[in-house]
Write an enzyme that holds these catalytic residues in place. Structure first.
Site, PDB file in Angstrom:
ATOM      1  N   ASP A   1      24.468  23.506  45.558  1.00 44.97           N
ATOM      2  CA  ASP A   1      23.883  24.868  45.623  1.00 44.97           C
ATOM      3  C   ASP A   1      23.469  25.365  44.077  1.00 44.97           C
ATOM      4  O   ASP A   1      22.337  25.741  43.903  1.00 44.97           O
ATOM      5  CB  ASP A   1      24.863  25.906  46.418  1.00 44.97           C
ATOM      6  CG  ASP A   1      24.058  27.360  46.332  1.00 44.97           C
ATOM      7  OD1 ASP A   1      22.879  27.706  46.565  1.00 44.97           O
ATOM      8  OD2 ASP A   1      24.711  28.246  46.006  1.00 44.97           O
TER       9      ASP A   1
ATOM     10  N   GLU B   1      22.271  21.100  50.803  1.00 47.17           N
ATOM     11  CA  GLU B   1      23.023  21.412  49.569  1.00 47.17           C
ATOM     12  C   GLU B   1      23.863  20.203  49.159  1.00 47.17           C
ATOM     13  O   GLU B   1      24.042  20.075  47.850  1.00 47.17           O
ATOM     14  CB  GLU B   1      23.625  22.634  49.793  1.00 47.17           C
ATOM     15  CG  GLU B   1      22.453  23.717  49.648  1.00 47.17           C
ATOM     16  CD  GLU B   1      23.260  25.334  49.824  1.00 47.17           C
ATOM     17  OE1 GLU B   1      22.665  26.124  49.355  1.00 47.17           O
ATOM     18  OE2 GLU B   1      24.131  25.414  50.623  1.00 47.17           O
TER      19      GLU B   1
END
EC number: 3.1.26.3
Length: 232
Positions: free
Chosen positions: A52, A124
């Site tokens: 992320d 992610e």
């Protein structure tokens, strides 16, 4: 399943992992680990945390350089649209990542494999694994294939909308006639490139290209904005 993923990554993106355990971890959900307590498995959440952050940085830098005149508020909105759950979920499906997630039986039966939040997490975590295995340059190559072309395809035009921005700039002191004209269509039928010019009161400002007339118009407006905002 992971071997099939490695083959897919190799054939589609020319990505070859050195540390296969990272890829295992990135595609393993906690429910699978709980059902296999004797295998000493890890699940994706820690790598997702890293992925992320890596995506936020790379997308932010790309937008900052691509749109040198775009205000901070609009950059923030555009980044938010590109790195949100819905976008990452779509990217994960385009990459076939949904096929390779290791889930517990209960989660599989509940349809978790197609759950948007899970697909976002997996995208992610894959980025985190790729970063750990091969560094930032490898992640940048991947997102230039998977994410950044969506800007040219018009996926985020509802946020960028250079045409409205150009209209506001030109008409702030009175009415101005703004026209977009198709200049040319080039290339094979399944991969056409459109060129569009934009004029203000019949004076040509700029041209833009794209794989659709809509995108070409937005790019022409963006070019005009950059020219008009240059210091004289």
């Amino acid at each position: 399943m992971i071997k099939a993923l490695e083959d897919d990554l190799s054939q589609t993106f020319d990505i070859h992992f050195n540390n296969h355990a990272l890829l295992d971890e990135a595609f393993t959900q906690a429910s699978y680990v709980n059902e296999h307590p004797h295998q000493e498995l890890k699940f994706y959440e820690r790598i997702e945390f890293l992925g992320d952050a890596v995506l936020q940085l790379i997308v932010s830098e790309y937008l900052f350089k691509r749109y040198p005149e775009m205000p901070q508020g609009k950059l923030t909105r555009l980044r938010a649209a590109m790195v949100c759950e819905a976008s990452f979920s779509d990217f994960a499906k385009e990459c076939h990542f949904d096929q390779y997630i290791r889930l517990g039986k209960g989660e599989e039966k509940s349809g978790a494999r197609q759950r948007s939040s899970l697909l976002c997490d997996i995208f992610e975590s894959f980025i985190g694994a790729l970063y750990l295995d091969q560094g930032r340059a490898a992640v940048e190559r991947f997102v230039r294939i998977v994410i950044f072309p969506k800007l040219d395809e018009g996926k985020f035009d509802h946020i960028i909308d250079h045409k409205s921005e150009l209209q506001e700039l030109l008409q702030k002191n009175g009415d101005v006639e703004i026209d977009y004209e198709l200049v040319s269509e080039e290339g094979p039928e399944n991969d056409l490139i459109f060129t569009v010019s934009v004029t203000a009161d019949h004076k040509k400002l700029a041209t833009g290209t794209g794989h659709s007339k809509k995108v070409a118009e937005q790019n022409a407006a963006n070019q005009a904005l950059q020219l008009l905002r240059r210091p004289k």
